[in-house]
Enzyme design. Structure first.
Site, PDB file in Angstrom:
ATOM      1  N   HIS A 191       0.813  -1.224   0.000  1.00 54.49           N
ATOM      2  CA  HIS A 191       0.000   0.000   0.000  1.00 54.49           C
ATOM      3  C   HIS A 191       0.846   1.274   0.000  1.00 54.49           C
ATOM      4  CE1 HIS A 191      -3.653  -2.233   0.400  1.00 54.49           C
ATOM      5  NE2 HIS A 191      -3.358  -2.699   1.602  1.00 54.49           N
TER       6      HIS A 191
ATOM      7  N   HIS B 120      -6.730  -6.928  -0.270  1.00 48.13           N
ATOM      8  CA  HIS B 120      -6.834  -5.496  -0.534  1.00 48.13           C
ATOM      9  C   HIS B 120      -6.035  -5.144  -1.785  1.00 48.13           C
ATOM     10  CE1 HIS B 120      -7.452  -5.891   3.881  1.00 48.13           C
ATOM     11  NE2 HIS B 120      -8.422  -5.029   3.635  1.00 48.13           N
TER      12      HIS B 120
END
Length: 308
Positions: A122, A161
């Protein structure tokens, strides 16, 4: 030949608030589950500054360094925290990914798994996000391309994710193919099919909540594997998050441990076909400790079977 396991105790010194899902116990459970496996255990080095700067600007690294608290825990955003040992841990994670690439491309091992924290997928160009500080998978890909002179590297991210950071870091990199399967809708809200990169080098595969491993298998067989064959990478990097497991508290994709086994087997089959079996895997998410440990062990078991 064998499978390398790269890790370091410094990765346990990245501290988060009590009850935070990204906790040191994650790595402890993974390493305990891997103890029975026949692995070459390698001390993860600190990444060289040049390697980190391939994907992150010096100003960003300086900001992280300035944010380090003398003691306790500091907040970088709503989800991402930093403690006195966090940056060293991040440098170990980046260094593990780079060393894994060196070992695999240098013929020292067949494949490698970097078991470090904090995770990386991320972290954007100059923004820490989602528990992540450095983009380890993208950093490893750029190292393989720039330092080893490869022409094509693929990164497959099966964390639940979307790997928004890896996408950001490789968006303009025509030599890299980034493939992400992820639950959608779900944080961070990116990863739509029309996000395809500056060179048609990004492939996003949103998966609906309450789907399952059978759905995932159909998507990979129909879309991911043909795309990888067409790209013909010289190295396959895996962002191995295990939070798609049915027991994970942060998502609802309902995979089982055997789904991670199947997916790893299929990716290794493709690596055997396309790039002499050269696979580097790096740990991302997974927040139910029991499910994480079992799934990571299943993933690495497949890697060891390929290197036997």
């Amino acid at each position: 030949m064998t499978t390398a396991l790269l890790t370091h105790a410094d990765c346990l010194d990245h501290h988060t608030p009590r009850g935070h899902p990204e906790q040191a116990a994650r790595l402890e459970h993974v390493l305990h589950a891997l103890e029975p496996l026949p692995l070459m255990r390698v001390t993860a080095p600190l990444a060289a500054e040049d390697d980190v700067l391939r994907v992150h600007p010096a100003s960003y690294v300086a900001e992280l360094r300035a944010a380090l608290p003398a003691e306790g825990i500091a907040k970088l955003d709503a989800d991402t925290f930093i403690s006195p040992g966090s940056l060293t841990a991040a440098y170990r994670g980046a260094g593990a990914a780079v060393r894994a690439v060196d070992m695999v491309l240098g013929g020292e091992v067949d494949n490698a798994f970097a078991a470090c924290r904090p995770p990386g997928h991320h972290a954007e160009h100059a923004t820490p996000m989602g528990f992540c500080l450095f983009g380890n998978a993208a950093l490893a890909a750029k190292h393989a391309l720039d330092h080893h002179g490869l022409s094509r590297v693929a990164v497959v991210d099966f964390d639940v994710h979307h790997g928004n950071g890896t996408q950001d870091l490789l968006w303009d990199e025509a030599r890299a193919l980034f493939v992400s399967s992820h639950q959608s809708p779900l944080w961070p809200g990116t990863g739509a099919r029309d996000e395809t990169g500056a060179h048609d080098n990004v492939m996003n595969l949103p998966l609906p909540p309450e789907s399952d491993g059978a759905h995932m298998r159909r998507v990979y067989e129909a879309q991911v594997f043909p795309r990888l064959r067409a790209f013909a990478p010289e190295l396959l990097i895996i962002s191995a998050g295990f939070d798609a497991h049915a027991d994970d508290p942060l998502a609802q994709l309902n995979w089982q441990t055997e789904d991670f086994t199947w997916l790893t087997q299929q990716l290794c089959d493709l690596a055997d076909e396309l790039c002499d079996g050269r696979v580097v895997s790096t740990l991302e998410g997974g927040y139910d400790l029991t499910a994480l440990a079992a799934s990571a062990a299943a993933h690495v078991q497949v890697l060891t079977e390929r290197s036997a």
